[in-house]
Design a protein around this motif. Structure first.
Motif, PDB file in Angstrom:
ATOM      1  N   ALA A   1       0.825  -1.205   0.000  1.00 42.83           N
ATOM      2  CA  ALA A   1       0.000   0.000   0.000  1.00 42.83           C
ATOM      3  C   ALA A   1       0.859   1.255   0.000  1.00 42.83           C
ATOM      4  O   ALA A   1       0.395   2.328  -0.396  1.00 42.83           O
ATOM      5  CB  ALA A   1      -0.932  -0.001   1.208  1.00 42.83           C
ATOM      6  N   LYS A   2       2.113   1.144   0.464  1.00 44.74           N
ATOM      7  CA  LYS A   2       3.069   2.245   0.409  1.00 44.74           C
ATOM      8  C   LYS A   2       4.364   1.734  -0.206  1.00 44.74           C
ATOM      9  O   LYS A   2       4.730   0.584   0.028  1.00 44.74           O
ATOM     10  CB  LYS A   2       3.333   2.802   1.815  1.00 44.74           C
ATOM     11  N   PRO A   3       5.038   2.597  -1.005  1.00 45.41           N
ATOM     12  CA  PRO A   3       4.646   3.942  -1.404  1.00 45.41           C
ATOM     13  C   PRO A   3       3.450   3.939  -2.346  1.00 45.41           C
ATOM     14  O   PRO A   3       3.151   2.923  -2.987  1.00 45.41           O
ATOM     15  CB  PRO A   3       5.903   4.499  -2.073  1.00 45.41           C
ATOM     16  N   LEU A   4       2.776   5.090  -2.445  1.00 46.86           N
ATOM     17  CA  LEU A   4       1.496   5.147  -3.128  1.00 46.86           C
ATOM     18  C   LEU A   4       1.604   5.075  -4.643  1.00 46.86           C
ATOM     19  O   LEU A   4       0.670   4.613  -5.302  1.00 46.86           O
ATOM     20  CB  LEU A   4       0.759   6.430  -2.740  1.00 46.86           C
ATOM     21  N   GLY A   5       2.727   5.522  -5.199  1.00 48.28           N
ATOM     22  CA  GLY A   5       2.868   5.499  -6.651  1.00 48.28           C
ATOM     23  C   GLY A   5       2.690   4.112  -7.245  1.00 48.28           C
ATOM     24  O   GLY A   5       1.813   3.901  -8.103  1.00 48.28           O
ATOM     25  N   PRO A   6       3.492   3.123  -6.830  1.00 48.19           N
ATOM     26  CA  PRO A   6       3.328   1.766  -7.362  1.00 48.19           C
ATOM     27  C   PRO A   6       1.946   1.179  -7.073  1.00 48.19           C
ATOM     28  O   PRO A   6       1.378   0.471  -7.911  1.00 48.19           O
ATOM     29  CB  PRO A   6       4.424   0.972  -6.653  1.00 48.19           C
ATOM     30  N   PHE A   7       1.394   1.485  -5.876  1.00 48.59           N
ATOM     31  CA  PHE A   7       0.069   0.947  -5.572  1.00 48.59           C
ATOM     32  C   PHE A   7      -0.987   1.496  -6.521  1.00 48.59           C
ATOM     33  O   PHE A   7      -1.815   0.746  -7.049  1.00 48.59           O
ATOM     34  CB  PHE A   7      -0.336   1.260  -4.127  1.00 48.59           C
ATOM     35  N   SER A   8      -0.999   2.824  -6.722  1.00 50.67           N
ATOM     36  CA  SER A   8      -2.034   3.414  -7.566  1.00 50.67           C
ATOM     37  C   SER A   8      -1.921   2.917  -9.003  1.00 50.67           C
ATOM     38  O   SER A   8      -2.944   2.707  -9.676  1.00 50.67           O
ATOM     39  CB  SER A   8      -1.974   4.946  -7.508  1.00 50.67           C
ATOM     40  N   THR A   9      -0.696   2.677  -9.471  1.00 47.56           N
ATOM     41  CA  THR A   9      -0.509   2.121 -10.806  1.00 47.56           C
ATOM     42  C   THR A   9      -1.074   0.710 -10.888  1.00 47.56           C
ATOM     43  O   THR A   9      -1.748   0.349 -11.863  1.00 47.56           O
ATOM     44  CB  THR A   9       0.987   2.111 -11.176  1.00 47.56           C
ATOM     45  N   ALA A  10      -0.831  -0.101  -9.843  1.00 54.84           N
ATOM     46  CA  ALA A  10      -1.356  -1.468  -9.808  1.00 54.84           C
ATOM     47  C   ALA A  10      -2.885  -1.467  -9.753  1.00 54.84           C
ATOM     48  O   ALA A  10      -3.544  -2.276 -10.419  1.00 54.84           O
ATOM     49  CB  ALA A  10      -0.775  -2.222  -8.612  1.00 54.84           C
TER      50      ALA A  10
ATOM     51  N   GLU B   1     -11.607  -9.792  -8.113  1.00 58.45           N
ATOM     52  CA  GLU B   1     -11.280 -10.332  -6.799  1.00 58.45           C
ATOM     53  C   GLU B   1      -9.996  -9.698  -6.289  1.00 58.45           C
ATOM     54  O   GLU B   1      -8.979  -9.687  -6.982  1.00 58.45           O
ATOM     55  CB  GLU B   1     -11.104 -11.856  -6.865  1.00 58.45           C
ATOM     56  N   ALA B   2     -10.053  -9.159  -5.079  1.00 61.44           N
ATOM     57  CA  ALA B   2      -8.883  -8.509  -4.487  1.00 61.44           C
ATOM     58  C   ALA B   2      -8.708  -8.987  -3.055  1.00 61.44           C
ATOM     59  O   ALA B   2      -9.692  -9.289  -2.355  1.00 61.44           O
ATOM     60  CB  ALA B   2      -9.034  -6.992  -4.513  1.00 61.44           C
ATOM     61  N   ALA B   3      -7.456  -9.037  -2.616  1.00 56.84           N
ATOM     62  CA  ALA B   3      -7.137  -9.417  -1.239  1.00 56.84           C
ATOM     63  C   ALA B   3      -6.289  -8.320  -0.615  1.00 56.84           C
ATOM     64  O   ALA B   3      -5.376  -7.795  -1.247  1.00 56.84           O
ATOM     65  CB  ALA B   3      -6.392 -10.748  -1.203  1.00 56.84           C
ATOM     66  N   VAL B   4      -6.615  -7.976   0.613  1.00 58.57           N
ATOM     67  CA  VAL B   4      -5.855  -6.992   1.372  1.00 58.57           C
ATOM     68  C   VAL B   4      -5.290  -7.700   2.591  1.00 58.57           C
ATOM     69  O   VAL B   4      -6.042  -8.288   3.382  1.00 58.57           O
ATOM     70  CB  VAL B   4      -6.729  -5.801   1.814  1.00 58.57           C
ATOM     71  N   ILE B   5      -3.972  -7.650   2.757  1.00 60.35           N
ATOM     72  CA  ILE B   5      -3.309  -8.282   3.892  1.00 60.35           C
ATOM     73  C   ILE B   5      -3.014  -7.209   4.930  1.00 60.35           C
ATOM     74  O   ILE B   5      -2.290  -6.256   4.659  1.00 60.35           O
ATOM     75  CB  ILE B   5      -2.004  -8.975   3.451  1.00 60.35           C
ATOM     76  N   GLY B   6      -3.586  -7.351   6.112  1.00 60.72           N
ATOM     77  CA  GLY B   6      -3.380  -6.380   7.181  1.00 60.72           C
ATOM     78  C   GLY B   6      -4.693  -5.763   7.616  1.00 60.72           C
ATOM     79  O   GLY B   6      -5.350  -5.068   6.838  1.00 60.72           O
ATOM     80  N   GLY B   7      -5.067  -5.995   8.869  1.00 60.99           N
ATOM     81  CA  GLY B   7      -6.356  -5.545   9.365  1.00 60.99           C
ATOM     82  C   GLY B   7      -6.301  -4.316  10.246  1.00 60.99           C
ATOM     83  O   GLY B   7      -7.157  -4.144  11.118  1.00 60.99           O
ATOM     84  N   GLY B   8      -5.305  -3.455  10.037  1.00 62.27           N
ATOM     85  CA  GLY B   8      -5.289  -2.173  10.721  1.00 62.27           C
ATOM     86  C   GLY B   8      -6.187  -1.181  10.009  1.00 62.27           C
ATOM     87  O   GLY B   8      -6.932  -1.532   9.090  1.00 62.27           O
ATOM     88  N   VAL B   9      -6.109   0.092  10.412  1.00 59.43           N
ATOM     89  CA  VAL B   9      -6.963   1.108   9.805  1.00 59.43           C
ATOM     90  C   VAL B   9      -6.720   1.197   8.303  1.00 59.43           C
ATOM     91  O   VAL B   9      -7.670   1.262   7.514  1.00 59.43           O
ATOM     92  CB  VAL B   9      -6.735   2.475  10.473  1.00 59.43           C
ATOM     93  N   ALA B  10      -5.450   1.202   7.880  1.00 58.73           N
ATOM     94  CA  ALA B  10      -5.145   1.329   6.453  1.00 58.73           C
ATOM     95  C   ALA B  10      -5.737   0.179   5.656  1.00 58.73           C
ATOM     96  O   ALA B  10      -6.324   0.380   4.584  1.00 58.73           O
ATOM     97  CB  ALA B  10      -3.634   1.398   6.248  1.00 58.73           C
ATOM     98  N   GLY B  11      -5.604  -1.049   6.175  1.00 60.17           N
ATOM     99  CA  GLY B  11      -6.143  -2.209   5.474  1.00 60.17           C
ATOM    100  C   GLY B  11      -7.654  -2.193   5.397  1.00 60.17           C
ATOM    101  O   GLY B  11      -8.249  -2.513   4.357  1.00 60.17           O
TER     102      GLY B  11
ATOM    103  N   SER C   1      -7.007 -11.429  -8.015  1.00 62.82           N
ATOM    104  CA  SER C   1      -6.283 -10.890  -9.169  1.00 62.82           C
ATOM    105  C   SER C   1      -5.347  -9.768  -8.743  1.00 62.82           C
ATOM    106  O   SER C   1      -4.397  -9.442  -9.452  1.00 62.82           O
ATOM    107  CB  SER C   1      -7.274 -10.366 -10.220  1.00 62.82           C
ATOM    108  N   LEU C   2      -5.652  -9.163  -7.588  1.00 62.72           N
ATOM    109  CA  LEU C   2      -4.801  -8.117  -7.019  1.00 62.72           C
ATOM    110  C   LEU C   2      -4.635  -8.383  -5.536  1.00 62.72           C
ATOM    111  O   LEU C   2      -5.626  -8.537  -4.810  1.00 62.72           O
ATOM    112  CB  LEU C   2      -5.422  -6.732  -7.219  1.00 62.72           C
ATOM    113  N   THR C   3      -3.394  -8.424  -5.083  1.00 68.37           N
ATOM    114  CA  THR C   3      -3.096  -8.599  -3.661  1.00 68.37           C
ATOM    115  C   THR C   3      -2.319  -7.389  -3.177  1.00 68.37           C
ATOM    116  O   THR C   3      -1.287  -7.034  -3.762  1.00 68.37           O
ATOM    117  CB  THR C   3      -2.281  -9.873  -3.406  1.00 68.37           C
ATOM    118  N   VAL C   4      -2.816  -6.771  -2.110  1.00 63.56           N
ATOM    119  CA  VAL C   4      -2.195  -5.572  -1.559  1.00 63.56           C
ATOM    120  C   VAL C   4      -1.821  -5.835  -0.107  1.00 63.56           C
ATOM    121  O   VAL C   4      -2.645  -6.329   0.675  1.00 63.56           O
ATOM    122  CB  VAL C   4      -3.153  -4.362  -1.629  1.00 63.56           C
ATOM    123  N   ALA C   5      -0.592  -5.495   0.257  1.00 64.01           N
ATOM    124  CA  ALA C   5      -0.145  -5.644   1.639  1.00 64.01           C
ATOM    125  C   ALA C   5      -0.232  -4.298   2.343  1.00 64.01           C
ATOM    126  O   ALA C   5       0.424  -3.334   1.932  1.00 64.01           O
ATOM    127  CB  ALA C   5       1.283  -6.170   1.689  1.00 64.01           C
ATOM    128  N   ALA C   6      -1.071  -4.235   3.371  1.00 62.01           N
ATOM    129  CA  ALA C   6      -1.212  -3.020   4.182  1.00 62.01           C
ATOM    130  C   ALA C   6      -0.741  -3.302   5.596  1.00 62.01           C
ATOM    131  O   ALA C   6      -1.304  -2.800   6.568  1.00 62.01           O
ATOM    132  CB  ALA C   6      -2.660  -2.545   4.180  1.00 62.01           C
TER     133      ALA C   6
END
Length: 370
Positions: free
Chosen positions: A124-133, A149-159, A235-240
């Motif tokens: 999720a950070k830095p934002l440039g690569p994330f927003s492109t993805a 289908e998307a997966a977000v890893i990390g259950g804090g506020v950002a996730g 199809s998209l996995t994001v680590a927060a």
């Protein structure tokens, strides 16, 4: 002529440049070192993901801020510094001399922390690569080249914010599924109980699948493999997960705390007369605080004054006194938000409108006239 070198285009440095553009600029040359000529504003990221803002609305134009004060912008990424020769080393081998140095490089998500994340996911950070993805994912979904289908890893506020924003954006896609994966047994550790309940209700409303007590074994091309045999298609996995400081800081010889640059009450690196740090890469030794953008914003006026004084050789630096509490506004996917401050936790469309007004005003303040 003396030279102030600003390493990193974080919010503190952007605000310093904007402040100098309005007057009281230093009597020296100024150089900004940054990998990108413009950076996205983090506070509006969930709104961008949800579709409330175009990508352009998040853009902080660092090149225009530099031009407004006649500063030089050097495109590149710092990877070290030499106190003895007072130079900053860039990844391409260039060396930049400085008389006064300020670090505002932020933090980053460790793509090597989870097997396969670097190859098949994005932080999720830095934002440039994330927003492109994210843009690429939406394009592939719209063209039928990827499942929604998307997966977000990390259950804090950002996730949680990202999962809600993704679910809202994909709400009209058939068979859309967003999964939020958290290693511990509950989400939002440290959040107010009412805030946690409100956001849990929002996750349920937007049909976000929540997996707690779920440890990630690896990220693959097809999704997330969990320890114990479970699998989350994506199809998209994001680590927060919790961001970390940049490792090159360990080579600088500066005093660090858990990898962050330790600074005194005037934002100077400990034991240094002409090196400063601000934003998430700094550790406030006198008044330690969590990592939050509000502190970078409040540090900026102090940093702007102290850099000017330091380059003049003055010792009467201005102290920075961080606030103890601050208002948190957490997006809920749709145009609603949770407002938390101290024991207060409320939510509604009005809270989102308040957040929207604050965020737009902030970006506007960093847009110098042409």
């Amino acid at each position: 002529m003396a030279e102030i070198v600003l390493v990193g285009g974080g919010h503190a440095h952007a605000l310093v440049l904007a402040r100098w553009a309005r007057g009281a600029r230093p009597a020296s040359r100024v150089t900004l070192v940054t990998p990108e000529r413009s950076v996205p504003y983090t506070g509006m990221l969930p709104g961008y993901v949800a579709g409330h803002y175009p990508r352009e609305a998040l853009r902080i134009d660092l090149s225009r801020l530099c031009a407004a004060i006649g500063a030089r912008l050097v495109e590149g990424r710092a990877c070290g510094l030499d106190e003895g020769t007072e130079t900053v080393r860039l990844e391409d081998g260039r060396l930049l001399p400085f008389d006064v140095l300020s670090l505002d490089i932020g933090i980053h998500g460790r793509t090597d922390a989870l097997p396969g994340l670097r190859e098949h996911g994005v932080g999720a950070k830095p934002l440039g690569p994330f927003s492109t993805a994210w843009d690429g994912f939406l394009r592939d979904v719209s063209q039928g080249g990827a499942a929604p289908e998307a997966a977000v890893i990390g259950g804090g506020v950002a996730g949680v914010e990202l999962a809600l924003a993704m679910a809202f954006r994909l709400r009209n896609e058939r068979r859309a599924k967003v999964t939020l994966i958290e290693r511990s047994e509950r989400l939002l550790e440290g959040a107010h109980g009412r805030t946690r309940r409100r956001l849990a209700a929002a996750l349920n409303l937007w049909s976000v699948r929540v997996l707690t007590g779920a440890a990630v074994e690896a990220v693959t091309e097809r999704g997330v493999r969990l320890e114990g045999g479970g699998f989350v298609p994506a199809s998209l996995t994001v680590a927060a997960t919790g961001p970390v400081p940049y490792p090159w800081l360990e080579t600088t010889g500066l005093t660090l705390e858990d990898g962050y640059v330790s600074v005194d009450g005037c934002l100077r690196a400990l034991g240094q007369a002409r090196i400063f740090a601000a934003g998430d890469c700094a550790h406030l030794t006198r008044s330690p605080r969590e990592k939050a953008g509000v502190y970078a914003v409040r540090e900026a006026p102090v940093l702007a004054v102290n850099l000017c004084r330091a380059v003049e050789g003055r010792r009467d630096l201005k102290p920075y006194r961080p606030q103890r509490n601050y208002m948190k506004l957490v997006s809920m996917g749709e145009r609603r938000a949770v407002l938390e401050r101290g024991l207060l936790s409320v939510s509604g469309g009005w809270a989102w409108r308040l957040k929207d007004e604050i965020d737009r005003r902030f970006v506007s303040s960093l847009t110098p006239p042409r």
